[in-house]
Design a protein around this motif. Structure first.
Motif, PDB file in Angstrom:
ATOM      1  N   PRO A  87      34.392  27.052  23.657  1.00 34.30           N
ATOM      2  CA  PRO A  87      35.938  26.903  23.581  1.00 34.30           C
ATOM      3  C   PRO A  87      36.653  28.105  23.743  1.00 34.30           C
ATOM      4  CG  PRO A  87      34.524  25.291  21.993  1.00 34.30           C
ATOM      5  CD  PRO A  87      33.445  26.446  22.539  1.00 34.30           C
ATOM      6  N   GLU A  88      36.210  29.201  23.276  1.00 32.82           N
ATOM      7  CA  GLU A  88      36.990  30.341  23.399  1.00 32.82           C
ATOM      8  C   GLU A  88      37.114  30.955  25.151  1.00 32.82           C
ATOM      9  OE1 GLU A  88      34.426  29.960  21.440  1.00 32.82           O
ATOM     10  OE2 GLU A  88      33.042  31.614  20.892  1.00 32.82           O
ATOM     11  N   ASP A  89      36.315  30.304  25.849  1.00 35.20           N
ATOM     12  CA  ASP A  89      36.382  30.740  27.230  1.00 35.20           C
ATOM     13  C   ASP A  89      37.632  30.018  27.854  1.00 35.20           C
ATOM     14  OD1 ASP A  89      33.036  30.334  27.353  1.00 35.20           O
ATOM     15  OD2 ASP A  89      34.154  32.285  27.289  1.00 35.20           O
ATOM     16  N   THR A  90      38.360  28.897  27.041  1.00 36.30           N
ATOM     17  CA  THR A  90      39.570  28.183  27.627  1.00 36.30           C
ATOM     18  C   THR A  90      40.514  29.211  27.878  1.00 36.30           C
ATOM     19  OG1 THR A  90      38.973  26.237  26.232  1.00 36.30           O
ATOM     20  CG2 THR A  90      41.364  26.700  27.005  1.00 36.30           C
ATOM     21  N   ALA A  91      41.112  29.102  29.301  1.00 37.15           N
ATOM     22  CA  ALA A  91      42.239  30.043  29.539  1.00 37.15           C
ATOM     23  C   ALA A  91      42.411  29.652  30.974  1.00 37.15           C
ATOM     24  CB  ALA A  91      41.660  31.449  29.647  1.00 37.15           C
ATOM     25  N   VAL A  92      43.560  30.330  31.549  1.00 43.28           N
ATOM     26  CA  VAL A  92      43.840  30.255  33.117  1.00 43.28           C
ATOM     27  C   VAL A  92      43.039  31.542  33.451  1.00 43.28           C
ATOM     28  CG1 VAL A  92      45.584  30.755  34.739  1.00 43.28           C
ATOM     29  CG2 VAL A  92      46.052  29.278  32.814  1.00 43.28           C
ATOM     30  N   TYR A  93      42.350  31.404  34.633  1.00 39.91           N
ATOM     31  CA  TYR A  93      41.374  32.333  35.393  1.00 39.91           C
ATOM     32  C   TYR A  93      42.222  32.961  36.536  1.00 39.91           C
ATOM     33  CZ  TYR A  93      37.686  31.755  32.065  1.00 39.91           C
ATOM     34  OH  TYR A  93      37.162  31.654  30.819  1.00 39.91           O
ATOM     35  N   TYR A  94      42.337  33.917  36.713  1.00 39.47           N
ATOM     36  CA  TYR A  94      42.994  34.500  37.700  1.00 39.47           C
ATOM     37  C   TYR A  94      41.904  35.488  38.686  1.00 39.47           C
ATOM     38  CZ  TYR A  94      47.262  33.363  35.416  1.00 39.47           C
ATOM     39  OH  TYR A  94      48.380  32.808  34.645  1.00 39.47           O
ATOM     40  N   CYS A  95      42.126  35.368  39.974  1.00 40.93           N
ATOM     41  CA  CYS A  95      41.536  36.318  40.882  1.00 40.93           C
ATOM     42  C   CYS A  95      42.375  37.306  41.099  1.00 40.93           C
ATOM     43  CB  CYS A  95      41.213  35.455  42.175  1.00 40.93           C
ATOM     44  SG  CYS A  95      40.432  36.180  43.473  1.00 40.93           S
ATOM     45  N   ASN A  96      41.789  38.614  41.384  1.00 40.09           N
ATOM     46  CA  ASN A  96      42.288  39.877  41.594  1.00 40.09           C
ATOM     47  C   ASN A  96      41.809  40.701  42.602  1.00 40.09           C
ATOM     48  OD1 ASN A  96      42.108  42.995  40.827  1.00 40.09           O
ATOM     49  ND2 ASN A  96      44.017  42.490  40.203  1.00 40.09           N
ATOM     50  N   ALA A  97      42.481  41.205  43.550  1.00 42.95           N
ATOM     51  CA  ALA A  97      41.880  42.186  44.624  1.00 42.95           C
ATOM     52  C   ALA A  97      42.732  43.402  44.474  1.00 42.95           C
ATOM     53  CB  ALA A  97      42.102  41.573  45.808  1.00 42.95           C
ATOM     54  N   ALA A  98      41.884  44.477  44.562  1.00 37.43           N
ATOM     55  CA  ALA A  98      42.220  45.935  44.717  1.00 37.43           C
ATOM     56  C   ALA A  98      42.047  46.368  46.324  1.00 37.43           C
ATOM     57  CB  ALA A  98      41.827  46.909  43.952  1.00 37.43           C
ATOM     58  N   VAL A  99      43.107  46.621  46.946  1.00 39.94           N
ATOM     59  CA  VAL A  99      42.793  47.162  48.526  1.00 39.94           C
ATOM     60  C   VAL A  99      42.906  48.508  48.661  1.00 39.94           C
ATOM     61  CG1 VAL A  99      43.942  46.610  50.653  1.00 39.94           C
ATOM     62  CG2 VAL A  99      44.084  44.808  48.777  1.00 39.94           C
ATOM     63  N   LEU A 100      42.232  48.964  49.636  1.00 44.11           N
ATOM     64  CA  LEU A 100      42.274  50.321  50.041  1.00 44.11           C
ATOM     65  C   LEU A 100      43.646  50.692  50.468  1.00 44.11           C
ATOM     66  CD1 LEU A 100      38.793  50.674  51.628  1.00 44.11           C
ATOM     67  CD2 LEU A 100      39.554  51.647  49.570  1.00 44.11           C
ATOM     68  N   GLY A 101      44.108  52.045  50.130  1.00 44.59           N
ATOM     69  CA  GLY A 101      45.415  52.381  50.662  1.00 44.59           C
ATOM     70  C   GLY A 101      46.594  51.708  50.187  1.00 44.59           C
ATOM     71  N   ILE A 102      46.355  50.796  49.277  1.00 42.60           N
ATOM     72  CA  ILE A 102      47.601  49.953  48.564  1.00 42.60           C
ATOM     73  C   ILE A 102      47.761  50.287  46.939  1.00 42.60           C
ATOM     74  CG2 ILE A 102      48.829  47.962  48.362  1.00 42.60           C
ATOM     75  CD1 ILE A 102      47.988  47.109  51.076  1.00 42.60           C
ATOM     76  N   SER A 103      48.623  50.645  46.361  1.00 44.63           N
ATOM     77  CA  SER A 103      48.581  50.953  44.860  1.00 44.63           C
ATOM     78  C   SER A 103      48.421  49.631  44.091  1.00 44.63           C
ATOM     79  CB  SER A 103      49.622  51.819  44.629  1.00 44.63           C
ATOM     80  OG  SER A 103      50.780  51.323  44.914  1.00 44.63           O
ATOM     81  N   ARG A 104      49.284  48.538  44.481  1.00 42.80           N
ATOM     82  CA  ARG A 104      49.627  47.527  43.921  1.00 42.80           C
ATOM     83  C   ARG A 104      48.421  46.685  43.891  1.00 42.80           C
ATOM     84  NH1 ARG A 104      52.380  42.326  46.697  1.00 42.80           N
ATOM     85  NH2 ARG A 104      51.232  41.432  45.327  1.00 42.80           N
ATOM     86  N   GLN A 105      48.101  45.599  43.022  1.00 41.00           N
ATOM     87  CA  GLN A 105      46.897  44.752  43.147  1.00 41.00           C
ATOM     88  C   GLN A 105      47.463  43.485  43.382  1.00 41.00           C
ATOM     89  OE1 GLN A 105      44.477  44.724  39.579  1.00 41.00           O
ATOM     90  NE2 GLN A 105      43.770  47.035  40.205  1.00 41.00           N
ATOM     91  N   PHE A 106      46.403  42.522  43.823  1.00 44.00           N
ATOM     92  CA  PHE A 106      46.889  41.103  44.338  1.00 44.00           C
ATOM     93  C   PHE A 106      46.426  40.189  43.366  1.00 44.00           C
ATOM     94  CE2 PHE A 106      49.194  42.580  48.366  1.00 44.00           C
ATOM     95  CZ  PHE A 106      48.593  43.716  48.464  1.00 44.00           C
TER      96      PHE A 106
END
Length: 117
Positions: A87-106
């Motif tokens: 039950p403690e795994d209940t959450a909204v799960y988000y995918c994340n990407a780090a891209v070479l040469g770009i400081s922000r994450q997606f």
């Protein structure tokens, strides 16, 4: 730029399994790592797992041994296989990407995972 779309969330009983997918598009050839985060109601967004370009994987202690992150060879899709859900795994799960040469994450838009007791 990279666009991320999650799928595969849902409702499952404790002890069950779910597999999330994250489809990446855009400049996927410059993706350095792909990861999963989750955010429970009223809580901060927490890191869950990551897979690097070299296919090295790392997991949060809370999911180690239960969750597996993987990707396809083209960096177009990353998966999160979740077993022995609690039950403690209940959450909204988000995918994340780090891209070479770009400081922000997606980030993707998120996928709801609900584990009933």
């Amino acid at each position: 730029q990279v666009q991320l779309v999650e799928s595969g969330g849902g409702l499952v009983q404790a002890g069950g399994s779910l597999k999330l997918s994250c489809a990446a598009s855009g400049t996927t050839d410059r993706i350095n790592s792909l990861g999963w985060y989750r955010q429970a109601p009223g809580a901060e967004r927490d890191w869950v797992a990551i897979i690097t370009r070299a296919s090295t994987t790392h997991y949060a202690d809370s999911v180690k041994g239960r969750f597996t992150i993987s990707r396809d060879n083209t960096w177009n899709t990353v998966y999160l296989e979740m077993n022995s859900l609690k039950p403690e795994d209940t959450a909204v799960y988000y995918c994340n990407a780090a891209v070479l040469g770009i400081s922000r994450q997606f980030w993707g838009q998120g996928a709801q995972v609900t584990v009933s007791s």
